[in-house]
Design a protein around this motif. Structure first.
Motif, mmCIF file in Angstrom:
data_model
loop_
_atom_site.group_PDB
_atom_site.id
_atom_site.type_symbol
_atom_site.label_atom_id
_atom_site.label_comp_id
_atom_site.label_asym_id
_atom_site.label_seq_id
_atom_site.Cartn_x
_atom_site.Cartn_y
_atom_site.Cartn_z
ATOM 1 N N GLU A 1 0.791 -1.232 0.000
ATOM 2 C CA GLU A 1 0.000 0.000 0.000
ATOM 3 C C GLU A 1 0.820 1.277 0.000
ATOM 4 N N GLY A 2 2.121 1.182 0.151
ATOM 5 C CA GLY A 2 2.967 2.367 0.207
ATOM 6 C C GLY A 2 3.221 2.788 1.651
ATOM 7 N N ALA A 3 4.208 3.651 1.829
ATOM 8 C CA ALA A 3 4.634 4.069 3.167
ATOM 9 C C ALA A 3 3.542 4.824 3.925
ATOM 10 N N MET A 4 2.695 5.554 3.221
ATOM 11 C CA MET A 4 1.661 6.340 3.907
ATOM 12 C C MET A 4 0.613 5.443 4.580
ATOM 13 N N ALA A 5 0.576 4.178 4.229
ATOM 14 C CA ALA A 5 -0.366 3.259 4.873
ATOM 15 C C ALA A 5 -0.047 3.090 6.349
ATOM 16 N N LEU A 6 1.199 3.346 6.733
ATOM 17 C CA LEU A 6 1.580 3.233 8.144
ATOM 18 C C LEU A 6 0.986 4.372 8.972
ATOM 19 N N TYR A 7 0.512 5.416 8.320
ATOM 20 C CA TYR A 7 -0.041 6.574 9.019
ATOM 21 C C TYR A 7 -1.558 6.634 8.964
ATOM 22 N N LYS A 8 -2.211 5.565 8.514
ATOM 23 C CA LYS A 8 -3.677 5.553 8.495
ATOM 24 C C LYS A 8 -4.189 5.756 9.914
ATOM 25 N N GLY A 9 -5.115 6.661 10.074
ATOM 26 C CA GLY A 9 -5.685 6.914 11.388
ATOM 27 C C GLY A 9 -4.906 7.911 12.220
ATOM 28 N N PHE A 10 -3.817 8.457 11.688
ATOM 29 C CA PHE A 10 -3.012 9.404 12.448
ATOM 30 C C PHE A 10 -3.762 10.705 12.714
ATOM 31 N N VAL A 11 -4.394 11.257 11.689
ATOM 32 C CA VAL A 11 -5.104 12.534 11.834
ATOM 33 C C VAL A 11 -6.273 12.423 12.823
ATOM 34 N N PRO A 12 -7.129 11.404 12.727
ATOM 35 C CA PRO A 12 -8.203 11.293 13.716
ATOM 36 C C PRO A 12 -7.685 11.130 15.149
ATOM 37 N N THR A 13 -6.587 10.412 15.287
ATOM 38 C CA THR A 13 -6.015 10.225 16.629
ATOM 39 C C THR A 13 -5.522 11.549 17.192
ATOM 40 N N VAL A 14 -4.831 12.326 16.378
ATOM 41 C CA VAL A 14 -4.332 13.624 16.838
ATOM 42 C C VAL A 14 -5.501 14.559 17.144
ATOM 43 N N CYS A 15 -6.542 14.524 16.311
ATOM 44 C CA CYS A 15 -7.714 15.371 16.554
ATOM 45 C C CYS A 15 -8.427 14.995 17.843
ATOM 46 N N ARG A 16 -8.380 13.726 18.191
ATOM 47 C CA ARG A 16 -9.022 13.276 19.419
ATOM 48 C C ARG A 16 -8.148 13.575 20.638
ATOM 49 N N GLN A 17 -6.849 13.332 20.526
ATOM 50 C CA GLN A 17 -5.950 13.487 21.660
ATOM 51 C C GLN A 17 -5.522 14.941 21.887
ATOM 52 N N GLY A 18 -5.533 15.763 20.847
ATOM 53 C CA GLY A 18 -5.092 17.146 20.977
ATOM 54 C C GLY A 18 -5.857 17.934 22.023
ATOM 55 N N PRO A 19 -7.189 18.020 21.916
ATOM 56 C CA PRO A 19 -7.948 18.773 22.915
ATOM 57 C C PRO A 19 -7.799 18.198 24.326
ATOM 58 N N PHE A 20 -7.748 16.889 24.448
ATOM 59 C CA PHE A 20 -7.566 16.252 25.759
ATOM 60 C C PHE A 20 -6.246 16.686 26.387
ATOM 61 N N THR A 21 -5.186 16.706 25.591
ATOM 62 C CA THR A 21 -3.873 17.082 26.097
ATOM 63 C C THR A 21 -3.850 18.539 26.526
ATOM 64 N N VAL A 22 -4.481 19.407 25.764
ATOM 65 C CA VAL A 22 -4.537 20.829 26.125
ATOM 66 C C VAL A 22 -5.266 21.004 27.453
ATOM 67 N N VAL A 23 -6.417 20.362 27.597
ATOM 68 C CA VAL A 23 -7.188 20.466 28.844
ATOM 69 C C VAL A 23 -6.383 19.900 30.011
ATOM 70 N N LEU A 24 -5.702 18.789 29.796
ATOM 71 C CA LEU A 24 -4.898 18.168 30.841
ATOM 72 C C LEU A 24 -3.822 19.114 31.345
ATOM 73 N N PHE A 25 -3.053 19.729 30.437
ATOM 74 C CA PHE A 25 -1.963 20.601 30.858
ATOM 75 C C PHE A 25 -2.473 21.904 31.466
ATOM 76 N N VAL A 26 -3.552 22.453 30.940
ATOM 77 C CA VAL A 26 -4.119 23.670 31.534
ATOM 78 C C VAL A 26 -4.601 23.378 32.949
ATOM 79 N N THR A 27 -5.278 22.255 33.125
ATOM 80 C CA THR A 27 -5.751 21.862 34.457
ATOM 81 C C THR A 27 -4.576 21.626 35.396
#
Length: 69
Positions: A32-58
């Motif tokens: 499938e090519g090298a980019m197949a190793l990154y499938k699901g990367f964007v949704p994971t970052v979109c999900r974890q990003g706000p959580f991480t911001v809230v965690l550090f602010v708290t």
């Protein structure tokens, strides 16, 4: 989902799809090519990003509260 979780990483008597994580990665890149190793990367970052911001602010607010206490 990672390919290993779909096919299993243990070798079966029928000849499993992969012999391990490295074999899975090599076969995935070939098929499938090298980019197949990154499938699901964007949704994971979109999900974890706000959580991480809230965690550090708290965390900083709690530290500030305890320092002033």
């Amino acid at each position: 989902r990672p390919a290993l979780s779909w096919y299993g990483c243990e070798k079966t008597t029928e000849g499993g799809a992969y012999d391990g994580a490295w074999d899975c990665a090599v076969k995935t890149v070939k098929a499938e090519g090298a980019m197949a190793l990154y499938k699901g990367f964007v949704p994971t970052v979109c999900r974890q990003g706000p959580f991480t911001v809230v965690l550090f602010v708290t965390l900083e607010q709690v530290r500030k509260l305890l320092r002033d206490f």
